[in-house]
Scaffold this active site. Structure first.
Site, short mmCIF file in Angstrom:
data_model
loop_
_atom_site.label_atom_id
_atom_site.label_comp_id
_atom_site.label_asym_id
_atom_site.label_seq_id
_atom_site.Cartn_x
_atom_site.Cartn_y
_atom_site.Cartn_z
N ARG A 87 0.84 -15.19 0.42
CA ARG A 87 0.20 -15.17 1.73
C ARG A 87 -1.21 -15.75 1.68
O ARG A 87 -2.02 -15.38 0.83
CB ARG A 87 0.16 -13.74 2.28
N THR B 175 -5.25 -0.62 6.61
CA THR B 175 -6.60 -1.04 7.03
C THR B 175 -6.59 -1.24 8.53
O THR B 175 -5.88 -2.10 9.04
CB THR B 175 -6.97 -2.35 6.32
N GLY C 170 -7.48 -16.09 -0.73
CA GLY C 170 -6.27 -15.93 0.07
C GLY C 170 -5.80 -14.49 -0.03
O GLY C 170 -6.59 -13.58 -0.28
N PHE D 67 -8.12 0.67 -1.51
CA PHE D 67 -8.88 -0.47 -2.04
C PHE D 67 -8.13 -1.20 -3.15
O PHE D 67 -8.73 -1.95 -3.91
CB PHE D 67 -10.24 0.00 -2.56
N CYS E 11 -5.29 -9.61 2.43
CA CYS E 11 -6.41 -8.79 2.93
C CYS E 11 -7.64 -9.58 3.37
O CYS E 11 -8.05 -9.48 4.52
CB CYS E 11 -6.81 -7.78 1.87
N VAL F 254 0.83 -1.21 0.00
CA VAL F 254 0.00 0.00 0.00
C VAL F 254 0.86 1.26 0.00
O VAL F 254 0.63 2.19 -0.78
CB VAL F 254 -0.98 -0.02 1.20
N LYS G 28 16.04 -2.25 1.90
CA LYS G 28 14.90 -2.00 1.01
C LYS G 28 14.98 -0.58 0.44
O LYS G 28 14.79 -0.36 -0.75
CB LYS G 28 13.63 -2.16 1.84
N ASP H 216 11.01 4.16 5.23
CA ASP H 216 10.94 2.79 5.78
C ASP H 216 12.17 2.54 6.62
O ASP H 216 13.26 3.03 6.31
CB ASP H 216 10.86 1.78 4.62
N GLY I 183 -13.30 -20.97 -6.97
CA GLY I 183 -11.86 -21.24 -6.89
C GLY I 183 -11.55 -22.06 -5.66
O GLY I 183 -12.46 -22.59 -5.00
C1 UDX Z 1 -8.35 -7.45 -2.09
C2 UDX Z 1 -9.44 -6.43 -2.51
O1 UDX Z 1 -9.96 -6.79 -3.79
C3 UDX Z 1 -8.87 -5.03 -2.53
O2 UDX Z 1 -9.90 -4.09 -2.81
C4 UDX Z 1 -8.26 -4.72 -1.15
O3 UDX Z 1 -7.67 -3.44 -1.14
C5 UDX Z 1 -7.23 -5.76 -0.79
O4 UDX Z 1 -7.81 -7.07 -0.85
P1 UDX Z 1 -6.27 -8.63 -3.28
O5 UDX Z 1 -5.97 -9.27 -1.95
O6 UDX Z 1 -5.14 -8.06 -4.07
O7 UDX Z 1 -7.34 -7.45 -3.11
O8 UDX Z 1 -6.95 -9.77 -4.17
P2 UDX Z 1 -8.29 -10.01 -4.98
O9 UDX Z 1 -8.01 -9.85 -6.42
O10 UDX Z 1 -9.44 -9.27 -4.46
O11 UDX Z 1 -8.49 -11.58 -4.70
C6 UDX Z 1 -8.54 -12.10 -3.36
C7 UDX Z 1 -8.72 -13.59 -3.36
O12 UDX Z 1 -10.02 -13.94 -3.81
C8 UDX Z 1 -7.75 -14.35 -4.27
O13 UDX Z 1 -7.31 -15.52 -3.62
C9 UDX Z 1 -8.59 -14.69 -5.49
O14 UDX Z 1 -8.14 -15.82 -6.18
C10 UDX Z 1 -9.95 -14.91 -4.85
N1 UDX Z 1 -11.07 -14.69 -5.78
C11 UDX Z 1 -11.34 -13.45 -6.26
C12 UDX Z 1 -11.89 -15.77 -6.12
O15 UDX Z 1 -11.68 -16.92 -5.69
N2 UDX Z 1 -12.96 -15.55 -6.95
C13 UDX Z 1 -13.25 -14.31 -7.44
O16 UDX Z 1 -14.24 -14.20 -8.19
C14 UDX Z 1 -12.41 -13.22 -7.10
#
Ligand code: UDX
Length: 458
Positions: free
Chosen positions: A335, A122, A260, A152, A263, A11, A35, A30, A256
């Site tokens: 993660r 967050t 994971g 987001f 977030c 972020v 880094k 940082d 899926g």
């Molecule tokens: C998420 C939020 O989307 C983002 O707005 C927030 O700021 C941080 O968390 P991110 O963790 O990068 O973002 O991943 P995202 O693309 O949302 O996917 C999260 C998980 O859900 C992944 O494991 C993905 O494979 C899974 N997923 C997502 C599904 O299994 N099905 C879907 O339709 C969408």
């Protein structure tokens, strides 16, 4: 207008770089000296499409700099973003705020009067207020304002999500902080991007509510996929039919192996804890967490079952090609990836795993152990494996030559936890194919496979 950003994780680094791209003078701070010295040379610690180019461009334009010295880093900055990590506290599932509060305490000594301190990480409800108390206590003479401006962005699309967001949420504590944030986001306001001003607690809760809702959609569609397996219905068509209703929306309805990342798992746990602490119900979030944990284990069972011969035996003594280790495609982040549950389960059940991921190998090597061979490319992973499983939806896997997949595998079995192919295409290539919530196809009827998709008589 000068900005300081504390924390160069996902972020912090993306926000700082994008604010520089928007024309502001940004210093990213940082504690990690290695880094910082790498970032100064535009060496990015994460894989994020487009970010490296943007960092390079803005360093060259003299708008973006990096330092490990907080005192000099915040000098002259009227807006200071705190974007440090908020990991899950292993004991109670709450967000660990020690980094946020430590940063607040430290900046209190060094920032100027009338500065605006913004939390971008967050954080649970009430953190903004607590941070205000901490700064006031550390430096009682300081006049300052606080803001909650949750981020987001999604990994893999972070730059675009930041620069062209669906909305910007800003919780403010005063007219002064509102005016400062309005100046910062004026270019987006001019582009008609909704910029919502509210109070700090509402902004904090909006972020958790958004993530928990998206996680709920995923857990829900996964439950429907299981129902499809039992009933013979097709999950892809169910998702399409659901998503075309604008009240539901088509996104986050892809089945899926369970969500994971850094977030959804962390934020759903934190939201449950917040509700518990406030004496509020969180039954929906509670079941989303439980369903998602179970799903990752159920995926391992599905693979084991699919690999059972007529006599059973599962994956014992077999070699399984595991394609994909990251929690989703286009990131090197592993993660809470489903792979971290599935692979150890396979190993525990006596399998040897040949693992490959286009970006996640280095991170996965650090946490996965046991009978795992790390492969350089997808075909090396498939060679001499008994069967294969797709865990992450990398484009590279969608482009695999299926005939070659068949020729490399000892048994023509592909388990696909991302529904990447049309079953008929895989069948044509001569593979047996098991995906999620869709008909399993067997190219060769002589294969006595235990069908993991047990249709119940309706
Ligand atoms: C998420 C939020 O989307 C983002 O707005 C927030 O700021 C941080 O968390 P991110 O963790 O990068 O973002 O991943 P995202 O693309 O949302 O996917 C999260 C998980 O859900 C992944 O494991 C993905 O494979 C899974 N997923 C997502 C599904 O299994 N099905 C879907 O339709 C969408």
């Amino acid at each position: 207008m000068s900005i300081a950003v504390i924390g160069t994780g996902y972020v912090g680094l993306v926000s700082g770089t994008c604010f520089a791209e928007m024309g502001f003078d940004v210093t990213c701070i940082d504690k990690d000296q290695t880094k910082i010295s790498r970032l100064k040379k535009a060496q990015i610690p994460i894989y994020e499409p487009g970010l490296k180019e943007l960092v390079k461009k803005n360093i060259a334009a003299d708008r973006l700099s990096f330092t490990d010295n907080l005192k000099t880093g915040v000098k002259g900055a009227k807006t200071i973003f705190i974007a440090v990590g908020t990991p899950t506290n292993e004991i109670d599932g709450s967000a660990d705020l020690s980094y946020v509060f430590a940063a607040a305490r430290e900046i209190a000594e060094h920032i100027e009067n009338d500065s605006v301190v913004v939390i971008k990480s967050t954080v649970p409800l009430g953190t903004g207020r607590k941070m205000k108390e901490i700064i006031a206590k550390a430096n009682p003479r300081l006049k300052f304002h606080t803001v909650s401006n949750p981020e987001f962005l999604r990994e893999g699309r972070a730059v675009k999500d930041f620069l062209q967001p669906d909305r910007v949420i800003i919780g403010v504590d005063s007219e002064k902080s509102r005016a400062a944030m309005q100046r910062l986001y004026q270019s987006m306001i001019n582009e008609n991007i909704p910029v919502i001003f509210t109070d700090i607690e509402t902004a904090e809760l909006t972020k958790y509510a958004a993530n928990a809702f998206l996680a709920t959609k995923i857990a829900f569609i996964n439950e429907m996929a299981d129902l499809c397996d039992k009933s013979g219905a097709n999950i892809d068509d169910v998702s399409l039919g659901l998503g075309l209703d604008p009240r539901i929306g088509k996104d986050y309805l892809k089945t899926g192996p369970g969500f994971g990342g850094s977030c959804f798992p962390k934020d759903t746990l934190a939201l449950r804890k917040i509700a518990f602490d406030l004496g509020a119900q969180s039954e929906i979030v509670e079941s989303v967490i439980a369903a998602n944990d179970k799903r990752k284990l159920a995926m391992a069972e599905k693979i084991i079952k699919a690999n059972s011969d007529s006599g059973g035996g599962g994956v014992k003594g077999k070699t399984i090609a595991a394609l994909g280790l990251t929690f989703k495609a286009d990131t090197d982040d592993i993660r809470a990836s489903a792979a971290l549950t599935i692979i150890p389960e396979l190993v525990k059940n006596g399998a040897k795993v040949k693992a490959y991921d286009p970006q996640g190998m280095n991170n996965a090597r650090k946490v996965l152990s046991g009978d795992i061979e790390w492969c350089d490319d997808v075909y090396q992973a498939l060679e001499e494996a008994d069967s294969a499983v797709i865990i992450t939806e990398w484009q590279e896997f969608a482009e695999m030559d299926l005939a070659k997949v068949k020729s490399l595998l000892k048994k023509p079995l592909l388990v696909d936890l991302r529904n990447m192919f049309y079953p008929e295409d895989v069948k044509k290539a001569g593979l047996n194919y098991i995906s999620l919530g869709r008909e399993a196809v067997y190219s060769d009827a002589r294969y006595q496979m235990s069908d993991v998709r047990k249709k119940k008589k309706l």
